[in-house]
Design a protein around this motif. Structure first.
Motif, PDB file in Angstrom:
ATOM      1  N   GLN A   5       0.853  -1.178   0.000  1.00  0.00           N
ATOM      2  CA  GLN A   5       0.000   0.000   0.000  1.00  0.00           C
ATOM      3  C   GLN A   5       0.893   1.234   0.000  1.00  0.00           C
ATOM      4  O   GLN A   5       1.826   1.319   0.794  1.00  0.00           O
ATOM      5  CB  GLN A   5      -0.888   0.001   1.244  1.00  0.00           C
ATOM      6  CG  GLN A   5      -1.774   1.208   1.340  1.00  0.00           C
ATOM      7  CD  GLN A   5      -2.586   1.211   2.632  1.00  0.00           C
ATOM      8  OE1 GLN A   5      -2.546   0.293   3.412  1.00  0.00           O
ATOM      9  NE2 GLN A   5      -3.307   2.274   2.844  1.00  0.00           N
ATOM     10  N   GLY A   6       0.612   2.162  -0.885  1.00  0.00           N
ATOM     11  CA  GLY A   6       1.392   3.392  -0.938  1.00  0.00           C
ATOM     12  C   GLY A   6       1.139   4.272   0.270  1.00  0.00           C
ATOM     13  O   GLY A   6       0.294   3.971   1.114  1.00  0.00           O
ATOM     14  N   PRO A   7       1.861   5.381   0.386  1.00  0.00           N
ATOM     15  CA  PRO A   7       1.681   6.279   1.513  1.00  0.00           C
ATOM     16  C   PRO A   7       0.250   6.830   1.557  1.00  0.00           C
ATOM     17  O   PRO A   7      -0.320   7.164   0.527  1.00  0.00           O
ATOM     18  CB  PRO A   7       2.703   7.393   1.273  1.00  0.00           C
ATOM     19  CG  PRO A   7       3.097   7.277  -0.152  1.00  0.00           C
ATOM     20  CD  PRO A   7       2.840   5.870  -0.577  1.00  0.00           C
ATOM     21  N   THR A   8      -0.305   6.879   2.760  1.00  0.00           N
ATOM     22  CA  THR A   8      -1.693   7.307   2.937  1.00  0.00           C
ATOM     23  C   THR A   8      -1.771   8.385   4.016  1.00  0.00           C
ATOM     24  O   THR A   8      -1.339   8.157   5.152  1.00  0.00           O
ATOM     25  CB  THR A   8      -2.584   6.113   3.326  1.00  0.00           C
ATOM     26  OG1 THR A   8      -2.440   5.095   2.326  1.00  0.00           O
ATOM     27  CG2 THR A   8      -4.036   6.527   3.430  1.00  0.00           C
ATOM     28  N   ASP A  10      -3.297  10.440   6.870  1.00  0.00           N
ATOM     29  CA  ASP A  10      -4.303  10.342   7.932  1.00  0.00           C
ATOM     30  C   ASP A  10      -4.244  11.627   8.747  1.00  0.00           C
ATOM     31  O   ASP A  10      -3.163  12.035   9.173  1.00  0.00           O
ATOM     32  CB  ASP A  10      -4.018   9.158   8.864  1.00  0.00           C
ATOM     33  CG  ASP A  10      -4.188   7.828   8.183  1.00  0.00           C
ATOM     34  OD1 ASP A  10      -5.123   7.690   7.372  1.00  0.00           O
ATOM     35  OD2 ASP A  10      -3.375   6.924   8.452  1.00  0.00           O
ATOM     36  N   ASN A  36       0.895   8.799   8.515  1.00  0.00           N
ATOM     37  CA  ASN A  36       1.054   8.021   7.300  1.00  0.00           C
ATOM     38  C   ASN A  36       0.786   6.571   7.653  1.00  0.00           C
ATOM     39  O   ASN A  36       1.572   5.945   8.357  1.00  0.00           O
ATOM     40  CB  ASN A  36       2.463   8.187   6.737  1.00  0.00           C
ATOM     41  CG  ASN A  36       2.717   7.343   5.510  1.00  0.00           C
ATOM     42  OD1 ASN A  36       1.806   6.724   4.969  1.00  0.00           O
ATOM     43  ND2 ASN A  36       3.953   7.324   5.063  1.00  0.00           N
ATOM     44  N   SER A  37      -0.323   6.022   7.170  1.00  0.00           N
ATOM     45  CA  SER A  37      -0.666   4.641   7.496  1.00  0.00           C
ATOM     46  C   SER A  37      -0.268   3.672   6.387  1.00  0.00           C
ATOM     47  O   SER A  37      -0.643   2.507   6.422  1.00  0.00           O
ATOM     48  CB  SER A  37      -2.166   4.525   7.775  1.00  0.00           C
ATOM     49  OG  SER A  37      -2.913   4.889   6.638  1.00  0.00           O
ATOM     50  N   GLY A  38       0.490   4.143   5.418  1.00  0.00           N
ATOM     51  CA  GLY A  38       0.883   3.280   4.309  1.00  0.00           C
ATOM     52  C   GLY A  38       2.383   3.102   4.228  1.00  0.00           C
ATOM     53  O   GLY A  38       3.125   3.432   5.148  1.00  0.00           O
ATOM     54  N   GLU A  39       2.829   2.585   3.112  1.00  0.00           N
ATOM     55  CA  GLU A  39       4.251   2.370   2.839  1.00  0.00           C
ATOM     56  C   GLU A  39       4.828   3.615   2.175  1.00  0.00           C
ATOM     57  O   GLU A  39       4.160   4.278   1.410  1.00  0.00           O
ATOM     58  CB  GLU A  39       4.418   1.178   1.886  1.00  0.00           C
ATOM     59  CG  GLU A  39       3.758  -0.096   2.349  1.00  0.00           C
ATOM     60  CD  GLU A  39       4.585  -0.840   3.372  1.00  0.00           C
ATOM     61  OE1 GLU A  39       5.821  -0.727   3.338  1.00  0.00           O
ATOM     62  OE2 GLU A  39       3.977  -1.528   4.211  1.00  0.00           O
ATOM     63  N   SER A  67       6.194   8.268  11.424  1.00  0.00           N
ATOM     64  CA  SER A  67       4.891   7.980  10.826  1.00  0.00           C
ATOM     65  C   SER A  67       3.790   8.930  11.292  1.00  0.00           C
ATOM     66  O   SER A  67       2.723   8.979  10.701  1.00  0.00           O
ATOM     67  CB  SER A  67       4.474   6.534  11.106  1.00  0.00           C
ATOM     68  OG  SER A  67       4.367   6.326  12.499  1.00  0.00           O
ATOM     69  N   ALA A  96       0.954  11.022  -1.799  1.00  0.00           N
ATOM     70  CA  ALA A  96       0.131  10.083  -1.030  1.00  0.00           C
ATOM     71  C   ALA A  96      -1.031   9.612  -1.890  1.00  0.00           C
ATOM     72  O   ALA A  96      -1.422  10.267  -2.857  1.00  0.00           O
ATOM     73  CB  ALA A  96      -0.397  10.752   0.242  1.00  0.00           C
ATOM     74  N   LEU A  97      -1.584   8.464  -1.535  1.00  0.00           N
ATOM     75  CA  LEU A  97      -2.721   7.929  -2.288  1.00  0.00           C
ATOM     76  C   LEU A  97      -3.933   8.851  -2.209  1.00  0.00           C
ATOM     77  O   LEU A  97      -4.720   8.942  -3.135  1.00  0.00           O
ATOM     78  CB  LEU A  97      -3.088   6.535  -1.775  1.00  0.00           C
ATOM     79  CG  LEU A  97      -2.044   5.450  -2.007  1.00  0.00           C
ATOM     80  CD1 LEU A  97      -2.469   4.146  -1.359  1.00  0.00           C
ATOM     81  CD2 LEU A  97      -1.778   5.260  -3.493  1.00  0.00           C
TER      82      LEU A  97
END
Length: 109
Positions: A5-8, A10, A36-39, A67, A96-97
């Motif tokens: 999962q790409g960067p998300t 939050d 950031n809840s993603g990679e 994060s 980010a996504l």
């Protein structure tokens, strides 16, 4: 196989509410959490279209070593009249996504 999962982006809380009295001291600042809840990572920013809301810091970098960051949101009531004032803080994160996130801010004087 593994799906990465790409960067998300939050942002929390979902809204900020301040209250105060016209002509009195400014309300206490509130904390805004940017995560950031993603990679991966990204550069974030938080902006608003009015000068009575201050965000500090208003930008930062989230990566695999950091994060979550926090920002202080302050209100200056000096030039505002009594009543309800509603505006939006927009948090954005290039790369980010989900690269933009609106956050309602309500001030009641």
């Amino acid at each position: 196989f593994t799906v990465l999962q790409g960067p998300t982006l939050d942002v929390g809380p979902d809204e900020l509410s301040f209250s105060g009295t016209e002509g009195a001291e400014n309300p206490e600042p509130h904390e805004l959490s940017i995560g950031n809840s993603g990679e991966g990572g990204f550069v974030w920013s938080a902006t608003t279209d009015v000068d009575w809301i201050t965000i500090s810091p208003s930008s930062g970098v989230l990566d695999i070593t950091t994060s979550v960051q926090t920002a202080s949101v302050s209100i200056n009531t000096e030039t505002l009249e009594a009543g309800e004032h509603v505006r939006t803080i927009t948090s954005a994160a290039a790369g980010a996504l989900n690269d933009a996130r609106p956050l309602p801010v309500t001030l009641t004087l």
